[in-house]
Motif scaffolding. Structure first.
Motif, PDB file in Angstrom:
ATOM      1  N   LYS A 392       5.344  13.116   1.838  1.00  0.00           N
ATOM      2  CA  LYS A 392       6.074  12.134   1.258  1.00  0.00           C
ATOM      3  C   LYS A 392       5.369  11.516   0.120  1.00  0.00           C
ATOM      4  N   ALA A 393       6.048  11.558  -1.162  1.00  0.00           N
ATOM      5  CA  ALA A 393       5.468  10.993  -2.267  1.00  0.00           C
ATOM      6  C   ALA A 393       6.414   9.922  -3.101  1.00  0.00           C
ATOM      7  N   LYS A 394       5.866   9.027  -3.804  1.00  0.00           N
ATOM      8  CA  LYS A 394       6.162   8.202  -4.730  1.00  0.00           C
ATOM      9  C   LYS A 394       5.482   8.260  -6.129  1.00  0.00           C
ATOM     10  N   SER A 395       6.109   7.535  -7.123  1.00  0.00           N
ATOM     11  CA  SER A 395       5.328   7.540  -8.410  1.00  0.00           C
ATOM     12  C   SER A 395       5.606   6.125  -8.901  1.00  0.00           C
ATOM     13  N   ALA A 396       4.871   5.979  -9.975  1.00  0.00           N
ATOM     14  CA  ALA A 396       4.884   4.972 -11.031  1.00  0.00           C
ATOM     15  C   ALA A 396       4.418   5.042 -12.245  1.00  0.00           C
ATOM     16  N   TYR A 397       4.978   4.736 -13.373  1.00  0.00           N
ATOM     17  CA  TYR A 397       4.297   4.378 -14.879  1.00  0.00           C
ATOM     18  C   TYR A 397       3.909   2.954 -14.935  1.00  0.00           C
ATOM     19  N   MET A 398       2.646   2.808 -15.623  1.00  0.00           N
ATOM     20  CA  MET A 398       1.950   1.441 -15.885  1.00  0.00           C
ATOM     21  C   MET A 398       1.863   1.276 -17.211  1.00  0.00           C
ATOM     22  N   ARG A 399       2.398   0.326 -17.758  1.00  0.00           N
ATOM     23  CA  ARG A 399       1.971   0.163 -19.291  1.00  0.00           C
ATOM     24  C   ARG A 399       0.881  -0.947 -19.333  1.00  0.00           C
ATOM     25  N   LYS A 400       0.543  -1.498 -18.326  1.00  0.00           N
ATOM     26  CA  LYS A 400      -0.582  -2.352 -18.113  1.00  0.00           C
ATOM     27  C   LYS A 400      -1.272  -2.161 -16.966  1.00  0.00           C
ATOM     28  N   GLY A 401      -2.680  -2.596 -16.650  1.00  0.00           N
ATOM     29  CA  GLY A 401      -3.440  -2.841 -15.806  1.00  0.00           C
ATOM     30  C   GLY A 401      -2.698  -3.459 -14.625  1.00  0.00           C
ATOM     31  N   PHE A 402      -3.328  -3.726 -13.426  1.00  0.00           N
ATOM     32  CA  PHE A 402      -2.800  -4.113 -12.104  1.00  0.00           C
ATOM     33  C   PHE A 402      -2.624  -5.470 -12.223  1.00  0.00           C
ATOM     34  N   PRO A 403      -1.557  -5.898 -11.915  1.00  0.00           N
ATOM     35  CA  PRO A 403      -1.417  -7.621 -11.554  1.00  0.00           C
ATOM     36  C   PRO A 403      -1.974  -7.595 -10.152  1.00  0.00           C
ATOM     37  N   GLU A 404      -2.779  -9.024 -10.167  1.00  0.00           N
ATOM     38  CA  GLU A 404      -3.179  -9.529  -9.092  1.00  0.00           C
ATOM     39  C   GLU A 404      -2.483  -9.340  -7.575  1.00  0.00           C
ATOM     40  N   ASP A 405      -0.961  -9.379  -7.586  1.00  0.00           N
ATOM     41  CA  ASP A 405      -0.293  -9.201  -6.574  1.00  0.00           C
ATOM     42  C   ASP A 405      -0.234  -7.539  -6.082  1.00  0.00           C
ATOM     43  N   GLN A 406      -0.338  -7.002  -7.044  1.00  0.00           N
ATOM     44  CA  GLN A 406      -0.435  -5.309  -6.731  1.00  0.00           C
ATOM     45  C   GLN A 406      -1.696  -5.060  -6.062  1.00  0.00           C
ATOM     46  N   LEU A 407      -2.761  -5.716  -6.761  1.00  0.00           N
ATOM     47  CA  LEU A 407      -3.922  -5.250  -6.208  1.00  0.00           C
ATOM     48  C   LEU A 407      -4.195  -5.614  -4.665  1.00  0.00           C
ATOM     49  N   LYS A 408      -3.694  -6.834  -4.312  1.00  0.00           N
ATOM     50  CA  LYS A 408      -3.782  -7.282  -3.055  1.00  0.00           C
ATOM     51  C   LYS A 408      -3.019  -6.492  -2.126  1.00  0.00           C
ATOM     52  N   ALA A 409      -1.833  -5.987  -2.524  1.00  0.00           N
ATOM     53  CA  ALA A 409      -0.900  -5.188  -1.688  1.00  0.00           C
ATOM     54  C   ALA A 409      -1.594  -3.572  -1.495  1.00  0.00           C
ATOM     55  N   PHE A 410      -2.336  -3.194  -2.565  1.00  0.00           N
ATOM     56  CA  PHE A 410      -3.036  -1.887  -2.436  1.00  0.00           C
ATOM     57  C   PHE A 410      -4.073  -2.174  -1.252  1.00  0.00           C
ATOM     58  N   HIS A 411      -4.908  -3.258  -1.220  1.00  0.00           N
ATOM     59  CA  HIS A 411      -5.779  -3.174  -0.368  1.00  0.00           C
ATOM     60  C   HIS A 411      -5.189  -3.576   1.037  1.00  0.00           C
ATOM     61  N   ARG A 412      -4.236  -4.307   1.192  1.00  0.00           N
ATOM     62  CA  ARG A 412      -3.626  -4.699   2.369  1.00  0.00           C
ATOM     63  C   ARG A 412      -3.124  -3.253   3.177  1.00  0.00           C
ATOM     64  N   HIS A 413      -2.564  -2.275   2.550  1.00  0.00           N
ATOM     65  CA  HIS A 413      -1.983  -1.317   3.145  1.00  0.00           C
ATOM     66  C   HIS A 413      -3.180   0.022   3.245  1.00  0.00           C
ATOM     67  N   LEU A 414      -4.167  -0.124   2.339  1.00  0.00           N
ATOM     68  CA  LEU A 414      -5.197   0.959   2.386  1.00  0.00           C
ATOM     69  C   LEU A 414      -6.061   0.715   3.334  1.00  0.00           C
ATOM     70  N   THR A 415      -5.729  -0.764   4.094  1.00  0.00           N
ATOM     71  CA  THR A 415      -6.778  -1.032   5.117  1.00  0.00           C
ATOM     72  C   THR A 415      -6.166  -1.461   6.310  1.00  0.00           C
ATOM     73  N   ARG A 416      -5.049  -1.094   6.663  1.00  0.00           N
ATOM     74  CA  ARG A 416      -4.096  -1.254   7.914  1.00  0.00           C
ATOM     75  C   ARG A 416      -4.763  -0.883   9.028  1.00  0.00           C
ATOM     76  N   ASP A 417      -4.838  -1.461   9.822  1.00  0.00           N
ATOM     77  CA  ASP A 417      -5.304  -0.937  11.475  1.00  0.00           C
ATOM     78  C   ASP A 417      -4.349  -0.495  12.132  1.00  0.00           C
ATOM     79  N   ASP A 418      -3.068  -0.534  11.754  1.00  0.00           N
ATOM     80  CA  ASP A 418      -1.903   0.129  12.659  1.00  0.00           C
ATOM     81  C   ASP A 418      -1.466   1.387  12.406  1.00  0.00           C
ATOM     82  N   PHE A 419      -2.274   2.135  11.248  1.00  0.00           N
ATOM     83  CA  PHE A 419      -2.050   3.334  10.484  1.00  0.00           C
ATOM     84  C   PHE A 419      -3.392   4.327  10.543  1.00  0.00           C
ATOM     85  N   THR A 420      -3.198   5.117  10.782  1.00  0.00           N
ATOM     86  CA  THR A 420      -4.613   6.123  10.451  1.00  0.00           C
ATOM     87  C   THR A 420      -3.984   7.231   9.585  1.00  0.00           C
ATOM     88  N   GLY A 421      -4.484   7.532   8.393  1.00  0.00           N
ATOM     89  CA  GLY A 421      -3.961   8.727   7.476  1.00  0.00           C
ATOM     90  C   GLY A 421      -5.136   8.827   6.771  1.00  0.00           C
TER      91      GLY A 421
END
Length: 555
Positions: A392-421
């Motif tokens: 399953k895939a998703k996408s996004a275009y970025m006009r600027k670098g990552f805002p802080e809320d997006q950076l935190k969300a990246f880390h939150r979900h890529l380090t989740r312990d309830d998911f292995t992938g």
């Protein structure tokens, strides 16, 4: 084999004689005569490659045929179709007959070239005839139109080899060699040379396609970008509308804008002979949130500073690929034209900029100089094995670098312990450059001022794991774009989605709470113009799926 200035290539074998004559004549022009005079290697008249190609297809495979099970699914094993038949075609005339039959019998057709459609657009229950273009895979030069041709079934890797070995040229397409040209080009594909040369559709001179008129009559048409071509709008729509929306392309004609002269080698970009490549890896062990977000922040800021047309870094393409922590590490791959002055120094400066103030050292896994063709078709930095899997895939275009809320969300979900992938990743590509030198309405691709392009994707093997992976990627994506309704709504920072990374979740309010419809996320202000093309060239809506261009009045 050279045939009076005209050359044709197939991944099965080189084609000469009658088969080549038919292909050239389908487009019209003097290329037909040139090919007829070809005297390439092979057996005498009536045998060998020409006879083989002329004799192939159309072949109809029905459910009782042992081959059926292998022809009703594509790269994503989540989707398996149940059509009445699969029609394997070998020419534009075969496609014409198949489309006419579908219209006459009231059976919905769908088209497959490489089979890499991300959603079930070819496998829904209402699709009764699948037109398989995989055997239409020739690549060559049409002297009559002074353009290279690529048939839709050609895999990108084969097209790159044919164009480069035959003429020393290429198109700036994608980095997955097994993807079929048919869907990749019409969706506005991009790749490692796009920052230097633009999108593949920026080099699309024309198409040959099968369309259906209001009376239900299928016919072949040719549309080019010539100012006096009455079919020019049909060509424009194929510069980014996505596959399965308007007709069936049977041939793409490629020539760079403004290219002139009699030498075919001057009609498309010439890639570098060699590239410097690099793969560096960061371990998840010891990776703090601050270190991880610094890497992504640095990468985004570098892209902001170095993605204008004409940038000294235009020939540098990179993908930062943060994977879920269950993979143990994540990597960044990069290539740069080795002939650029101080290319190695530019690569060093880029790596230093991304790793600045991280506090966790990266490991260099690969750093060398290799041929461009090898880097494009074989080097594992940007390519991937063609595996049988679910995704399953998703996408996004970025006009600027990552805002802080997006950076935190990246880390939150890529380090989740309830998911292995371990095969769950976001591929963050450096974008822009020459892509951004084209206006948003010049092609159907409107995102022309982005600096990064994101490809969220999760892979798995078993149906029992479907819900777990789907939930993770959906929650991840919604959290990253929580400030704009769970999707990258066009705005100051983000700019919508990429139609070739099809995502049917965009159609539903459950996963898209932005109030922005799926077609605006893909096409923005170009959608009404696409609808006008649809009304003229597919008024009966023969070619349709969940995210195809709608007729006016249908949304």
């Amino acid at each position: 084999m050279r045939e009076h200035g005209t050359r044709a290539y197939s991944r099965r074998r080189v084609v000469a004689g009658a088969a080549a004559v038919g292909a050239a004549a389908a487009l019209g022009g003097p290329a037909a005569t040139a090919l007829a005079e070809g005297t390439g290697p092979g057996p005498g008249p009536g045998t060998g490659p020409a006879a083989e190609m002329a004799a192939f297809g159309p072949l109809t495979v029905r459910p009782s045929d042992r081959r059926y099970a292998d022809l009703v699914w594509g790269a994503n094993r989540r989707w398996v179709g149940t059509p009445d038949a699969v029609r394997l075609v070998g020419s534009a005339d075969h496609v014409l007959a198949a489309v006419q039959e579908a219209v006459d019998t009231g059976r919905k057709p769908a088209v497959r070239s490489g089979g890499h459609c991300y959603e079930n657009f070819v496998t829904t229950d209402d699709v009764r005839l699948v037109i398989d273009m995989g055997s239409m895979d020739r690549v060559g030069y049409d002297a009559g139109r002074r353009a290279f041709f690529i048939e839709p079934g050609a895999r990108l890797g084969d097209a790159y080899r044919a164009l480069y070995r035959g003429w020393g040229v290429t198109v700036p397409g994608g980095t997955c060699p097994s993807v079929g040209a048919g869907g990749h080009i019409v969706g506005g594909g991009y790749g490692a040379l796009s920052r230097l040369h633009g999108l593949v559709v920026d080099h699309l001179y024309g198409i040959e396609a099968v369309v259906v008129d209001a009376n239900g009559t299928a016919r072949k048409v040719v549309a080019t970008r010539e100012e006096n071509d009455p079919n020019r709008e049909l060509l424009w729509a194929h510069t980014g509308a996505g596959g399965g929306a308007l007709g069936v392309v049977t041939r793409y004609l490629m020539r760079a804008p403004g290219a002139g002269g009699a030498d075919p080698a001057g009609l498309l970009p010439q890639p570098p002979s060699e590239v410097h490549v690099s793969t560096v890896t960061w371990p998840w062990e010891g990776m703090t949130e601050a270190a991880f977000t610094t890497i992504l922040r640095n990468y985004g800021r570098w892209c902001e500073r170095n993605s204008a047309p004409g940038s000294p870094y235009a020939s540098l393409f990179s993908q930062l690929k943060p994977t879920h922590k269950s993979a143990g590490s994540f990597s960044m791959t990069t290539q740069i034209d080795a002939s650029v002055p101080n290319a190695s120094g530019l690569l060093d400066a880029f790596l230093a900029a991304v790793s600045q103030d991280v506090g966790v050292r990266y490991r260099v896994d690969d750093r060398r100089t290799i041929s461009w063709l090898h880097a494009t078709t074989s080097w594992p930095g940007f390519t991937a094995p063609d595996t049988t899997t679910r995704f399953k895939a998703k996408s996004a275009y970025m006009r600027k670098g990552f805002p802080e809320d997006q950076l935190k969300a990246f880390h939150r979900h890529l380090t989740r312990d309830d998911f292995t992938g371990p095969m769950s990743v976001v591929m963050i590509s450096a974008y822009g450059g020459r892509v951004n030198a084209v206006g948003p309405a010049e092609t159907a691709v409107p995102q022309r001022d982005s600096v990064m392009k994101l490809h969220y994707i999760t892979f798995w093997q078993h149906a029992a794991d479907d819900e777990r992976h789907l939930t993770w990627i959906r929650e991840f994506y919604q959290d990253v774009y929580a400030a704009s309704g769970g999707v990258p709504r066009p705005g100051d920072v983000t700019d919508g989605c990429f139609v070739n990374y099809a995502d049917a979740d965009l159609n539903t309010a459950r996963w898209n709470g932005s109030g922005v419809p799926w077609h605006e996320l893909y096409f923005k202000g170009n959608y009404r113009r696409l609808q006008a093309v649809k009304a003229r060239w597919d008024p009966r809506d023969v070619f349709r799926h969940e995210q195809s261009v709608r007729l006016p009045g249908q949304g």
